[in-house]
Design a protein around this motif. Structure first.
Motif, PDB file in Angstrom:
ATOM      1  N   ILE A  44       0.877  -1.176   0.000  1.00 58.59           N
ATOM      2  CA  ILE A  44       0.000   0.000   0.000  1.00 58.59           C
ATOM      3  C   ILE A  44       0.912   1.223   0.000  1.00 58.59           C
ATOM      4  CG2 ILE A  44      -1.768   1.332   1.223  1.00 58.59           C
ATOM      5  CD1 ILE A  44      -1.302  -2.216   2.305  1.00 58.59           C
ATOM      6  N   GLN A  45       0.778   2.051  -1.014  1.00 56.51           N
ATOM      7  CA  GLN A  45       1.579   3.291  -1.048  1.00 56.51           C
ATOM      8  C   GLN A  45       0.621   4.422  -0.705  1.00 56.51           C
ATOM      9  OE1 GLN A  45       4.197   3.417  -4.368  1.00 56.51           O
ATOM     10  NE2 GLN A  45       5.045   5.426  -3.845  1.00 56.51           N
ATOM     11  N   VAL A  46       0.906   5.119   0.407  1.00 57.31           N
ATOM     12  CA  VAL A  46      -0.073   6.073   0.943  1.00 57.31           C
ATOM     13  C   VAL A  46       0.300   7.513   0.575  1.00 57.31           C
ATOM     14  CG1 VAL A  46      -0.806   4.601   2.857  1.00 57.31           C
ATOM     15  CG2 VAL A  46       1.130   6.158   3.177  1.00 57.31           C
ATOM     16  N   PHE A  47      -0.716   8.294   0.321  1.00 56.87           N
ATOM     17  CA  PHE A  47      -0.535   9.694  -0.095  1.00 56.87           C
ATOM     18  C   PHE A  47      -1.530  10.590   0.624  1.00 56.87           C
ATOM     19  CE2 PHE A  47       2.192   9.045  -3.841  1.00 56.87           C
ATOM     20  CZ  PHE A  47       2.015   7.683  -4.058  1.00 56.87           C
ATOM     21  N   ARG A  97      -0.386  -3.359  -6.195  1.00 55.80           N
ATOM     22  CA  ARG A  97       0.001  -2.250  -5.303  1.00 55.80           C
ATOM     23  C   ARG A  97      -1.176  -1.284  -5.219  1.00 55.80           C
ATOM     24  NH1 ARG A  97       5.653   0.759  -4.370  1.00 55.80           N
ATOM     25  NH2 ARG A  97       6.094  -1.412  -3.858  1.00 55.80           N
ATOM     26  N   LEU A  98      -1.580  -0.994  -3.991  1.00 56.33           N
ATOM     27  CA  LEU A  98      -2.709  -0.074  -3.784  1.00 56.33           C
ATOM     28  C   LEU A  98      -2.157   1.336  -3.532  1.00 56.33           C
ATOM     29  CD1 LEU A  98      -5.740  -1.142  -3.602  1.00 56.33           C
ATOM     30  CD2 LEU A  98      -3.995  -2.915  -3.358  1.00 56.33           C
ATOM     31  N   PHE A  99      -2.495   2.239  -4.401  1.00 58.10           N
ATOM     32  CA  PHE A  99      -2.134   3.650  -4.214  1.00 58.10           C
ATOM     33  C   PHE A  99      -3.322   4.265  -3.494  1.00 58.10           C
ATOM     34  CE2 PHE A  99       1.756   4.088  -6.728  1.00 58.10           C
ATOM     35  CZ  PHE A  99       1.769   2.860  -7.363  1.00 58.10           C
ATOM     36  N   MET A 100      -3.110   4.691  -2.249  1.00 57.91           N
ATOM     37  CA  MET A 100      -4.234   4.956  -1.347  1.00 57.91           C
ATOM     38  C   MET A 100      -4.156   6.333  -0.698  1.00 57.91           C
ATOM     39  SD  MET A 100      -5.211   2.468   1.829  1.00 57.91           S
ATOM     40  CE  MET A 100      -6.695   2.619   2.798  1.00 57.91           C
ATOM     41  N   SER A 101      -5.321   6.990  -0.598  1.00 55.95           N
ATOM     42  CA  SER A 101      -5.404   8.252   0.149  1.00 55.95           C
ATOM     43  C   SER A 101      -6.740   8.305   0.874  1.00 55.95           C
ATOM     44  CB  SER A 101      -5.285   9.454  -0.792  1.00 55.95           C
ATOM     45  OG  SER A 101      -5.334  10.661  -0.033  1.00 55.95           O
ATOM     46  N   THR A 102      -6.691   8.630   2.180  1.00 53.09           N
ATOM     47  CA  THR A 102      -7.947   8.749   2.936  1.00 53.09           C
ATOM     48  C   THR A 102      -7.901  10.060   3.730  1.00 53.09           C
ATOM     49  OG1 THR A 102      -7.164   7.709   4.983  1.00 53.09           O
ATOM     50  CG2 THR A 102      -7.927   6.228   3.223  1.00 53.09           C
ATOM     51  N   VAL A 231      -1.568 -10.192  10.466  1.00 49.81           N
ATOM     52  CA  VAL A 231      -0.730  -9.453   9.513  1.00 49.81           C
ATOM     53  C   VAL A 231      -0.172  -8.218  10.199  1.00 49.81           C
ATOM     54  CG1 VAL A 231      -2.688  -8.108   8.595  1.00 49.81           C
ATOM     55  CG2 VAL A 231      -0.708  -8.528   7.149  1.00 49.81           C
ATOM     56  N   LEU A 232       1.085  -7.875   9.879  1.00 48.99           N
ATOM     57  CA  LEU A 232       1.730  -6.683  10.462  1.00 48.99           C
ATOM     58  C   LEU A 232       2.178  -5.756   9.333  1.00 48.99           C
ATOM     59  CD1 LEU A 232       2.746  -5.510  13.267  1.00 48.99           C
ATOM     60  CD2 LEU A 232       4.994  -6.245  12.513  1.00 48.99           C
ATOM     61  N   PRO A 233       1.338  -4.721   9.021  1.00 53.78           N
ATOM     62  CA  PRO A 233       1.734  -3.742   7.992  1.00 53.78           C
ATOM     63  C   PRO A 233       2.899  -2.893   8.506  1.00 53.78           C
ATOM     64  CG  PRO A 233      -0.646  -3.744   8.332  1.00 53.78           C
ATOM     65  CD  PRO A 233      -0.044  -4.506   9.489  1.00 53.78           C
ATOM     66  N   MET A 234       3.998  -2.864   7.764  1.00 48.69           N
ATOM     67  CA  MET A 234       5.189  -2.109   8.184  1.00 48.69           C
ATOM     68  C   MET A 234       5.708  -1.276   7.013  1.00 48.69           C
ATOM     69  SD  MET A 234       8.806  -3.497   9.765  1.00 48.69           S
ATOM     70  CE  MET A 234       8.092  -3.887  11.373  1.00 48.69           C
ATOM     71  N   GLN A 235       6.145  -0.063   7.319  1.00 50.03           N
ATOM     72  CA  GLN A 235       6.703   0.788   6.262  1.00 50.03           C
ATOM     73  C   GLN A 235       8.076   0.271   5.862  1.00 50.03           C
ATOM     74  OE1 GLN A 235       6.548   5.414   5.704  1.00 50.03           O
ATOM     75  NE2 GLN A 235       8.325   4.968   6.971  1.00 50.03           N
ATOM     76  N   LYS A 236       8.241  -0.108   4.608  1.00 52.58           N
ATOM     77  CA  LYS A 236       9.499  -0.691   4.109  1.00 52.58           C
ATOM     78  C   LYS A 236      10.319   0.339   3.340  1.00 52.58           C
ATOM     79  CE  LYS A 236       8.777  -4.914   5.597  1.00 52.58           C
ATOM     80  NZ  LYS A 236       9.633  -5.555   6.620  1.00 52.58           N
ATOM     81  N   GLU A 237       9.655   1.336   2.794  1.00 54.41           N
ATOM     82  CA  GLU A 237      10.309   2.520   2.231  1.00 54.41           C
ATOM     83  C   GLU A 237       9.320   3.663   2.434  1.00 54.41           C
ATOM     84  OE1 GLU A 237      10.025   0.417  -1.845  1.00 54.41           O
ATOM     85  OE2 GLU A 237       9.933   2.578  -2.347  1.00 54.41           O
ATOM     86  N   LEU A 238       9.782   4.882   2.340  1.00 63.61           N
ATOM     87  CA  LEU A 238       8.934   6.027   2.689  1.00 63.61           C
ATOM     88  C   LEU A 238       7.571   5.934   2.000  1.00 63.61           C
ATOM     89  CD1 LEU A 238       9.882   8.131   4.660  1.00 63.61           C
ATOM     90  CD2 LEU A 238      10.385   9.677   2.763  1.00 63.61           C
ATOM     91  N   GLY A 239       6.526   5.828   2.815  1.00 57.89           N
ATOM     92  CA  GLY A 239       5.171   5.837   2.260  1.00 57.89           C
ATOM     93  C   GLY A 239       4.683   4.519   1.730  1.00 57.89           C
ATOM     94  N   VAL A 240       5.521   3.459   1.832  1.00 51.01           N
ATOM     95  CA  VAL A 240       5.143   2.155   1.267  1.00 51.01           C
ATOM     96  C   VAL A 240       5.065   1.120   2.392  1.00 51.01           C
ATOM     97  CG1 VAL A 240       5.720   0.324  -0.367  1.00 51.01           C
ATOM     98  CG2 VAL A 240       6.257   2.710  -0.931  1.00 51.01           C
ATOM     99  N   LEU A 241       3.844   0.564   2.576  1.00 56.36           N
ATOM    100  CA  LEU A 241       3.618  -0.422   3.644  1.00 56.36           C
ATOM    101  C   LEU A 241       3.525  -1.812   3.033  1.00 56.36           C
ATOM    102  CD1 LEU A 241       0.765   1.578   5.409  1.00 56.36           C
ATOM    103  CD2 LEU A 241       3.029   1.203   6.389  1.00 56.36           C
TER     104      LEU A 241
END
Ligand SMILES: O=C(O)[C@H](CS(=O)(=O)O)OP(=O)(O)O
Ligand SMILES: [Mg+2]
Length: 245
Positions: A44-47, A97-102, A231-241
């Motif tokens: 998930i790449q968050v914006f 890959r989910l490009f996501m914004s909430t 499941v454990l969502p973790m940031q692996k690079e800036l903005g990417v879980l």
């Protein structure tokens, strides 16, 4: 370990960052993020910024991307998915890959994205988060509620309390050894008061009331479930879980 709870991102200190930041957005972003990874989503790449999301996603393989998110609780026009965890099935998201914004969750994530470790928590993956903390014992933990447009969210603080309570229950640590601020005591009290009736808690929450009108009861029932996703969502690079195995 020292745990600090902040009801909203705006209340976190600005001059420092923790070893481990945990963002909570029960309704619904971090519940949805856990569901995406449990359904086999690649990442998930968050914006926070929609224009940047659209521009960045244009460079991703079209067959491997989905745009997801909401504004005012409703799917963003032109996006593939909104922000209901129920929609993120393996058939829809596997290997994508989910490009996501909430509205709130992705903003909270950006606030602490430079922390050494950044993970997300919701009721659905609570025990996996607590297990990770007990195994890795970060010195300083911040649990940040996403709130709603800068104000307090009942459900996020209750979930933050559930994380702290889980640490106390599953270790020989006492609350006063663990608690880094007063909010920890109040969040644990809130969670223990409602731990056996989280659906009702979500119905009392202003966010839950708003969602009832938009998405119906199913979303609240799903988001109120404890420990259904390992499941454990973790940031692996800036903005990417991604899923931390
Ligand atoms: O989609 C959601 O549940 C909310 C938006 S609203 O509060 O329902 O309008 O966004 P989130 O970022 O998940 O809190
Ligand atoms: Mg929310």
């Amino acid at each position: 370990m020292n745990i600090f709870i902040y009801h909203t991102p705006e209340l976190t200190p600005t001059e420092k960052l923790p070893e481990c930041a945990i963002v909570v957005d029960v309704l619904r972003a971090t519940t949805t993020i856990a569901k995406i990874l449990d359904s086999g989503g690649e990442a998930i790449q968050v914006f926070d910024d929609l224009d940047l999301l659209i521009e960045t996603s244009k460079h991703w393989m079209p067959e491997k991307l989905l745009r997801a998110g909401e504004r005012n609780g409703l799917k963003i026009p032109g996006f593939d998915l909104g922000n209901s965890p129920l929609d993120f099935t393996p058939e829809r998201v596997k290997d994508k890959r989910l490009f996501m914004s909430t509205t709130n969750g992705t903003r909270a994530l950006q606030r602490v994205q430079k922390s050494q470790t950044l993970i997300t928590a919701a009721f659905v993956n609570l025990s996996t988060v607590v297990k990770y903390l007990l195994k890795n014992k970060p010195e300083t933990i911040w649990v940040i509620g996403s709130g709603w447009e800068g104000s307090f969210s009942l459900e996020d603080t209750a979930c933050a309390g559930a994380v702290a309570y889980g640490l106390v229950q599953q270790s020989n640590l006492s609350v006063n050894n663990l608690a880094g601020n007063d909010e920890v005591y109040s969040a644990i009290a809130l969670y223990t008061q409602w731990q056996d009736n989280l659906v009702e808690l979500l119905h009392h929450a202003s966010h839950g009331k708003r969602l009832l009108g938009l998405a119906g009861n199913e979303d609240l029932r799903y988001c109120a479930q404890k420990n259904i996703l390992d499941v454990l969502p973790m940031q692996k690079e800036l903005g990417v879980l991604k899923s931390c195995d």
